[in-house]
Design a protein around this motif. Structure first.
Motif, PDB file in Angstrom:
ATOM      1  N   ILE A  15      -2.071   1.610 -13.699  1.00 50.87           N
ATOM      2  CA  ILE A  15      -1.659   2.943 -14.153  1.00 50.87           C
ATOM      3  C   ILE A  15      -0.144   3.030 -14.293  1.00 50.87           C
ATOM      4  O   ILE A  15       0.383   3.974 -14.847  1.00 50.87           O
ATOM      5  N   GLY A  16       0.543   2.012 -13.760  1.00 52.29           N
ATOM      6  CA  GLY A  16       1.997   2.103 -13.880  1.00 52.29           C
ATOM      7  C   GLY A  16       2.646   0.744 -13.672  1.00 52.29           C
ATOM      8  O   GLY A  16       2.076  -0.145 -13.028  1.00 52.29           O
ATOM      9  N   GLY A  68       0.827  -1.195   0.000  1.00 57.22           N
ATOM     10  CA  GLY A  68       0.000   0.000   0.000  1.00 57.22           C
ATOM     11  C   GLY A  68       0.865   1.250   0.000  1.00 57.22           C
ATOM     12  O   GLY A  68       1.802   1.364   0.788  1.00 57.22           O
ATOM     13  N   GLY A  69       0.567   2.172  -0.939  1.00 59.48           N
ATOM     14  CA  GLY A  69       1.317   3.427  -0.955  1.00 59.48           C
ATOM     15  C   GLY A  69       0.402   4.573  -1.353  1.00 59.48           C
ATOM     16  O   GLY A  69      -0.597   4.366  -2.049  1.00 59.48           O
ATOM     17  N   TYR A  70       0.762   5.763  -0.911  1.00 58.29           N
ATOM     18  CA  TYR A  70      -0.081   6.928  -1.189  1.00 58.29           C
ATOM     19  C   TYR A  70       0.511   7.696  -2.368  1.00 58.29           C
ATOM     20  O   TYR A  70       1.475   7.258  -3.000  1.00 58.29           O
ATOM     21  N   PHE A  71      -0.041   8.861  -2.656  1.00 57.47           N
ATOM     22  CA  PHE A  71       0.459   9.677  -3.772  1.00 57.47           C
ATOM     23  C   PHE A  71       1.961   9.886  -3.665  1.00 57.47           C
ATOM     24  O   PHE A  71       2.488  10.117  -2.578  1.00 57.47           O
ATOM     25  N   LEU A 118       8.750   2.132 -15.114  1.00 58.11           N
ATOM     26  CA  LEU A 118       9.087   1.794 -16.495  1.00 58.11           C
ATOM     27  C   LEU A 118       8.039   2.315 -17.471  1.00 58.11           C
ATOM     28  O   LEU A 118       8.355   2.779 -18.556  1.00 58.11           O
ATOM     29  N   GLU A 119       6.797   2.170 -17.049  1.00 56.11           N
ATOM     30  CA  GLU A 119       5.709   2.636 -17.916  1.00 56.11           C
ATOM     31  C   GLU A 119       4.680   3.321 -17.040  1.00 56.11           C
ATOM     32  O   GLU A 119       4.543   2.971 -15.862  1.00 56.11           O
ATOM     33  N   GLY A 120       3.924   4.243 -17.613  1.00 53.89           N
ATOM     34  CA  GLY A 120       2.839   4.860 -16.862  1.00 53.89           C
ATOM     35  C   GLY A 120       3.366   5.836 -15.838  1.00 53.89           C
ATOM     36  O   GLY A 120       4.400   6.490 -16.041  1.00 53.89           O
ATOM     37  N   ARG A 121       2.681   5.891 -14.679  1.00 54.63           N
ATOM     38  CA  ARG A 121       3.009   6.950 -13.727  1.00 54.63           C
ATOM     39  C   ARG A 121       2.798   6.463 -12.295  1.00 54.63           C
ATOM     40  O   ARG A 121       2.274   5.375 -12.048  1.00 54.63           O
ATOM     41  N   ASP A 122       3.207   7.329 -11.384  1.00 55.11           N
ATOM     42  CA  ASP A 122       3.063   7.114  -9.946  1.00 55.11           C
ATOM     43  C   ASP A 122       1.611   7.426  -9.548  1.00 55.11           C
ATOM     44  O   ASP A 122       0.868   8.036 -10.311  1.00 55.11           O
ATOM     45  N   ALA A 167      -2.779  14.657  -8.986  1.00 56.29           N
ATOM     46  CA  ALA A 167      -3.442  15.155 -10.186  1.00 56.29           C
ATOM     47  C   ALA A 167      -4.559  14.206 -10.631  1.00 56.29           C
ATOM     48  O   ALA A 167      -5.438  14.593 -11.383  1.00 56.29           O
ATOM     49  N   HIS A 168      -4.489  12.956 -10.175  1.00 55.61           N
ATOM     50  CA  HIS A 168      -5.533  11.988 -10.521  1.00 55.61           C
ATOM     51  C   HIS A 168      -6.148  11.445  -9.247  1.00 55.61           C
ATOM     52  O   HIS A 168      -5.785  10.356  -8.797  1.00 55.61           O
ATOM     53  N   PRO A 169      -7.080  12.185  -8.648  1.00 57.07           N
ATOM     54  CA  PRO A 169      -7.605  11.773  -7.340  1.00 57.07           C
ATOM     55  C   PRO A 169      -8.225  10.374  -7.373  1.00 57.07           C
ATOM     56  O   PRO A 169      -8.245   9.688  -6.366  1.00 57.07           O
ATOM     57  N   MET A 170      -8.696   9.939  -8.529  1.00 62.04           N
ATOM     58  CA  MET A 170      -9.325   8.629  -8.601  1.00 62.04           C
ATOM     59  C   MET A 170      -8.325   7.501  -8.370  1.00 62.04           C
ATOM     60  O   MET A 170      -8.701   6.348  -8.151  1.00 62.04           O
ATOM     61  N   ASP A 171      -7.034   7.822  -8.449  1.00 61.27           N
ATOM     62  CA  ASP A 171      -6.007   6.814  -8.168  1.00 61.27           C
ATOM     63  C   ASP A 171      -6.246   6.138  -6.832  1.00 61.27           C
ATOM     64  O   ASP A 171      -5.981   4.948  -6.659  1.00 61.27           O
TER      65      ASP A 171
END
Lengths: 872, 110
Positions: free
Chosen positions: A667-668, A605-608, A619-623, A627-631
């Motif tokens: 997402i990543g 489990g990790g936060y923003f 490697l791909e995508g994002r953290d 900016a994407h609260p739905m994450d």
């Protein structure tokens, strides 16, 4: 009576053996008559006991027959006195040999003492519970049923109570739930605690820890009850009596103290400072389970079987039980077994969730025992070598004793008793050394052993046995050799070292150095692996990351302020929240869209900004991002291994269901990093924003400079964020390193005891060359007169020894290679042993040999030849 | 005649032999001591005392006939020799002399 009751057969035989024939008929008859009468009057049991006692009391010199080899003339007190007197005179005459023998043996004994103490403690774990032999842990094995199945040390919460209610074989059952990061508060005292267990009320029935206060049967019966260890009672309540007082858990639940243990729990796998009644336990916020969920496999369960129950037979019944309760309408997914309490400490490394309790490492324990044995061997060989080398000096005495009528057996007894005297002195010196160095030594070896004088009592038989064994074993060969001298030759001065004797001496030196070199290679390789662990790129930044513990229900409300405050410091280059990497995560089924069956994967489990803060490479995508609260609801990050397992070319945007209640999209993808220790391969992992409360704020620092100032300012900020919680931080490095504790321990031990063995072997060589060069003094004098240089003499005297060391290297290196490779293979990621290690081992062993030899050799070589030749 | 030293236990064993007359052997002596004096002694202790007494010539012994009990083994019967009787008597006399010499003897202990 057709089958008359007879006196104890072996005692009668014993009597017949030792009794003088003149007395035998009378005494045996009397005893038998008394036996018959006693049988009639008091019964056979009494009569037999009486008979045995009488035989023992007849075992006295006035009843003995004359033995064929009259044992009692081998050893006479007067001669023993004489042996010891002569022995001590010899010790005084040759102080170097004497002190080398004694120092070597006592160092060997100290090592053995320390190691035995440690091993004894290890093997004692969990043996002190009164009913421990009937206690079993329930374990859960999924491996026979699925390829990704796990072996777990835990079961679901209803398992044990249901089992106890349905089977008479189960006398009591106890569930344990380990909990970390609990804040306790009593008065002024408020701390985070990690060793907290929720336990069912019969805990003390299974694990008979003594209570200083409270009734073991009822202390854990009521909700909101807590039992403390004495250490914790002291920490929170000082000298006051804590019974009946209240302690606040996590700022919300007041618990009443119902009991205090008599001693802090030691030598048990159970790792706790606090025991809370199981009734108090509430399902943590956000967990999609209840205490009736059989699938919530996170509870250690122990059962006490009734007396006479066959555990193997009962084990068979678990399959039927599980099928009835858990797999009524679906295929069986797991087998359940009993694990004996005595196996829990040493044999659960491979089980998931077993990390919550303490572990021993059986191979390290036996490894240490063999090191103790090897060190004693090296010390014993010293003794043998020096005694045989000195034999020529004692030859005159042997000859004289023989002329005066000593038999060979007397001489053997003489030398053995001398050896026993030396080993007794060494043991006494060892005890003294041990007493002196105990505390610093334990501190250096990182052993938390509080030594009590009872431990000496345990060791006394071992010490006496060891003294005797080592003394006798190392003296047998020299004494047989010495006693074989022919008096006539000796007294004419015609005695020479035989070639057999020389060869045996060489063999012993080679063996000593083989052992020593083996230990050198082992310690070099182990430290190389430790170095490898320290420097290995784990895929995240472990050095410049610290975590602050904040366990509270309104973590998310407080976190933004924390992030804002902490980010102001130029030193802090990243702030996030989530799990700390310590090898301890849950494992849950992950189901890709369209698949029927989930695959077990680790779940972090990790936060923003979690990945960037830990320094994970995306490697791909994002953290996860603001900016994407739905994450926080649907964002999923996976590692490369997970992508491989799913067989996806393109992972981004793929739908996944995590733990049957979170649906989201990838997402990543992060590069594989070591979520577990280097012992284990990297396994598939998915990461989401936690649904449960987070507990750590994670900070990434620019550098570690000015750490103290930074911590001071962080502490000031903390007061604004969480004035009600203690400020507690830890370096990520430390929690990572905790996974290698037992490896580091082993590394320290093998280096230390390896060094000791090298020292003892060097000492032996030093003693040996001193004796040998003194025999060759005349030869060397003549050689010098004839023009030999100091260098010639040096080479002459050292040549043989250097050859032996080289042979020892040739023997030790492959052996050490083989053993150490086995050790390295415990690690999925390990260093490749380099040739430089073997070169170093050769250089070190040669260096030690030359250093031990050189002083004496150079002294001999430099001596004025006139003195040597004019001698006599 | 030469004074022979007699230990207390040895003295009692000799007395027991006299009491038992012609039936004095190991087990009967042990029983006699138990019954009359409530004194437990092991066969080993008794053996030592009997051997010593024989060495001093105070008692003599001979083997008896075979018997059906005690595994068919024979008994060794002990008798007190004349020298033994004299020694016993001398021991008793020397005690009596001392007893008589005690003034105002009372059984009450102080």
């Amino acid at each position: 009576m057709s089958d008359p009751i007879r006196p104890p057969k072996y005692f009668h035989r014993f009597l017949k053996w030792f009794c003088h024939p003149d007395f035998y008929e009378e005494l045996a008859g009397d005893l038998e008559e008394a036996f018959e009468e006693n049988t009639a009057e008091y019964g056979p049991k009494y009569a037999r006991a009486k008979y045995r006692k009488e035989v023992f009391k007849l075992f006295r010199p006035s009843v003995f027959k004359e033995f064929r080899f009259n044992y009692f003339t081998w050893i006479s007190l007067d001669m023993l006195k004489n042996y010891l007197k002569i022995g001590f005179r010899n010790l005084r005459k040759d102080k170097i040999s004497a002190s080398i023998n004694i120092i070597g043996l006592s160092l060997g004994f100290v090592s053995a003492l320390v190691i035995l103490l440690y091993v004894h403690r290890e093997l004692q774990v969990d043996t002190s519970f009164t009913q421990g032999n009937r206690v079993y842990r329930l374990i859960n094995d999924e491996r026979p049923h699925s390829e990704t199945g796990r072996l777990l040390a835990t079961v679901g919460p209803p398992f044990a109570p249901t089992l106890a209610s349905e089977y008479a074989e189960v006398e009591k059952a106890v569930r344990l739930r380990y909990t970390e990061n609990v804040v306790f508060k009593a008065g002024e005292h408020q701390y985070y605690e990690n060793d907290v267990i929720y336990a069912d009320k019969d805990f003390f029935h299974l694990f008979s820890f003594a209570l200083a206060k409270g009734d073991p049967a009822s202390v854990l019966a009521e909700p909101n009850s807590i039992v403390l260890t004495p250490e914790m009672a002291q920490k929170y309540f000082g000298e006051e009596d804590p019974i009946g007082k209240s302690i606040l858990m996590n700022e919300e639940t007041p618990l009443q103290i119902t009991g205090v243990l008599k001693e802090d729990p030691k030598q048990t796998h159970l790792d706790f400072d606090f025991l809370i009644s199981f009734e108090t336990f509430r399902v943590p916020y956000g967990y999609p389970v209840t205490l009736e969920s059989w699938g919530w496999i996170s509870f250690h369960a122990y059962v006490l079987l009734t007396e006479g129950t066959d555990p193997l037979a009962f084990d068979q019944k678990l399959a039927e039980f599980a099928k009835r309760h858990m797999f009524t309408d679906r295929p069986v997914r797991a087998s359940y077994h009993l694990q004996a309490l005595s196996d829990v400490y040493f044999r659960s490394q491979d089980m998931m969730n077993s990390g919550e309790h303490k572990h021993g490492n059986l191979s390290y324990t036996y490894g240490l025992l063999s090191i103790a044995f090897l060190i004693l061997l090296v010390a014993g060989f010293n003794f043998m070598n020096i005694s045989t080398a000195r034999s020529i000096r004692r030859a005159g005495e042997v000859g004289m004793r023989k002329v005066l009528g000593a038999r060979r057996i007397n001489l053997i007894v003489q030398f053995i008793s001398e050896a026993l005297a030396i080993s007794t002195i060494s043991v006494l010196l060892a005890l003294f050394l041990f007493e002196l160095t105990r505390d610093p030594l334990f501190a250096y070896l990182n052993w938390q052993i509080d030594f009590t004088y009872q431990d000496y009592l345990i060791m006394i038989p071992l010490l006496i046995g060891g003294t005797f064994l080592l003394g006798v074993l190392s003296a047998i060969y020299p004494s047989v050799l010495l006693s074989s001298f022919k008096p006539l030759q000796v007294l004419k001065g015609k005695i020479k070292s035989s070639s057999v004797e020389m060869n045996i001496r060489k063999l012993l030196v080679v063996l000593q150095f083989t052992i020593t070199i083996g230990l050198i290679v082992a310690s070099l390789l182990v430290s190389q692996q430790m170095e490898f662990i320290r420097n290995k790129d784990l895929g995240f930044d472990r050095e410049q990351v610290i975590s602050l513990q904040m366990r509270t229900d309104d973590f998310l409300e407080r976190y933004p302020l924390g992030k804002q405050l902490f980010s102001r410091h130029p030193q802090v280059i990243g702030v996030s929240a989530g799990d700390v990497i310590n090898g301890d995560y849950g494992s849950v089924p992950i189901t890709p869209a369209g698949a029927e069956e989930g695959i077990a994967m680790h779940w972090m489990g990790g936060y923003f900004d979690y990945c960037s803060t830990l320094g994970l490479e995306i490697l791909e995508g994002r953290d996860f991002s603001h900016a994407h609260p739905m994450d926080s609801l649907h964002g999923i990050i996976i590692n490369e291994s997970a992508q491989r397992v799913f067989g996806w070319k393109e992972a981004l945007g793929k739908e996944l269901q995590v733990n049957s209640n979170i649906n989201g999209q990838v997402i990543g993808v992060v590069k594989d990093f070591h979520i577990h220790s280097l012992h284990d391969p990297i396994e598939p992992m998915v990461m989401t924003v936690p649904r449960t409360h987070m507990q750590n704020i994670i900070l990434r620092l620019k550098s570690l400079e000015g750490m103290d100032d930074l911590l001071a300012t962080l502490r000031e900020d903390w007061v604004q964020i969480a004035p009600d919680l203690p400020f507690q931080f830890s370096f990520l490095d430390d929690s990572v390193n905790l996974q290698y504790e037992s490896d580091q321990q082993f590394s320290r031990l093998i280096t230390f005891f390896g060094g000791l063995a090298i020292f003892i072997a060097g000492l032996g060589l030093y003693g040996l060359i001193a004796i040998i060069s003194s025999y060759r003094i005349k030869e060397i004098g003549i050689r010098k007169v004839l023009g030999a240089s100091v260098m010639n003499i040096y080479v002459l005297l050292c040549r043989n020894f250097i050859l032996m060391v080289i042979i020892a290297n040739a023997m030790a290196l492959p052996l050490a290679w083989w053993v150490i490779n086995g050790w390295l293979n415990q690690f999925s990621y390990h260093t490749e042993p380099t040739y430089s290690i073997f070169v170093w081992a050769i250089l070190i062993s040669l260096g030690i040999a030359l250093a031990s030899l050189s002083y004496q050799v150079v002294k001999t070589a430099l001596a004025n030849p006139i003195k040597a030749i004019r001698h006599e | 005649m030469q004074e022979t030293y007699l230990g207390e236990f040895q003295e009692i064993v000799m007395l027991a032999i006299l009491v038992l007359d012609d039936n004095a052997y190991g087990v009967s002596i042990q029983k006699e001591l138990k019954q009359r004096l409530n004194r437990d002694c092991s066969r080993g202790a008794l053996h030592t005392a009997l051997t010593r007494l024989q060495e001093k010539g105070l008692i003599s012994s001979e083997m008896g006939g075979a018997s059906a009990v005690r595994g068919g083994r024979r008994k060794r019967y002990y008798t007190v020799t004349n020298k033994g009787k004299v020694t016993l008597k001398a021991a008793k006399d020397s005690r009596d002399v001392m007893w008589k010499a005690i003034p105002n003897f009372s059984l009450k202990t102080v």
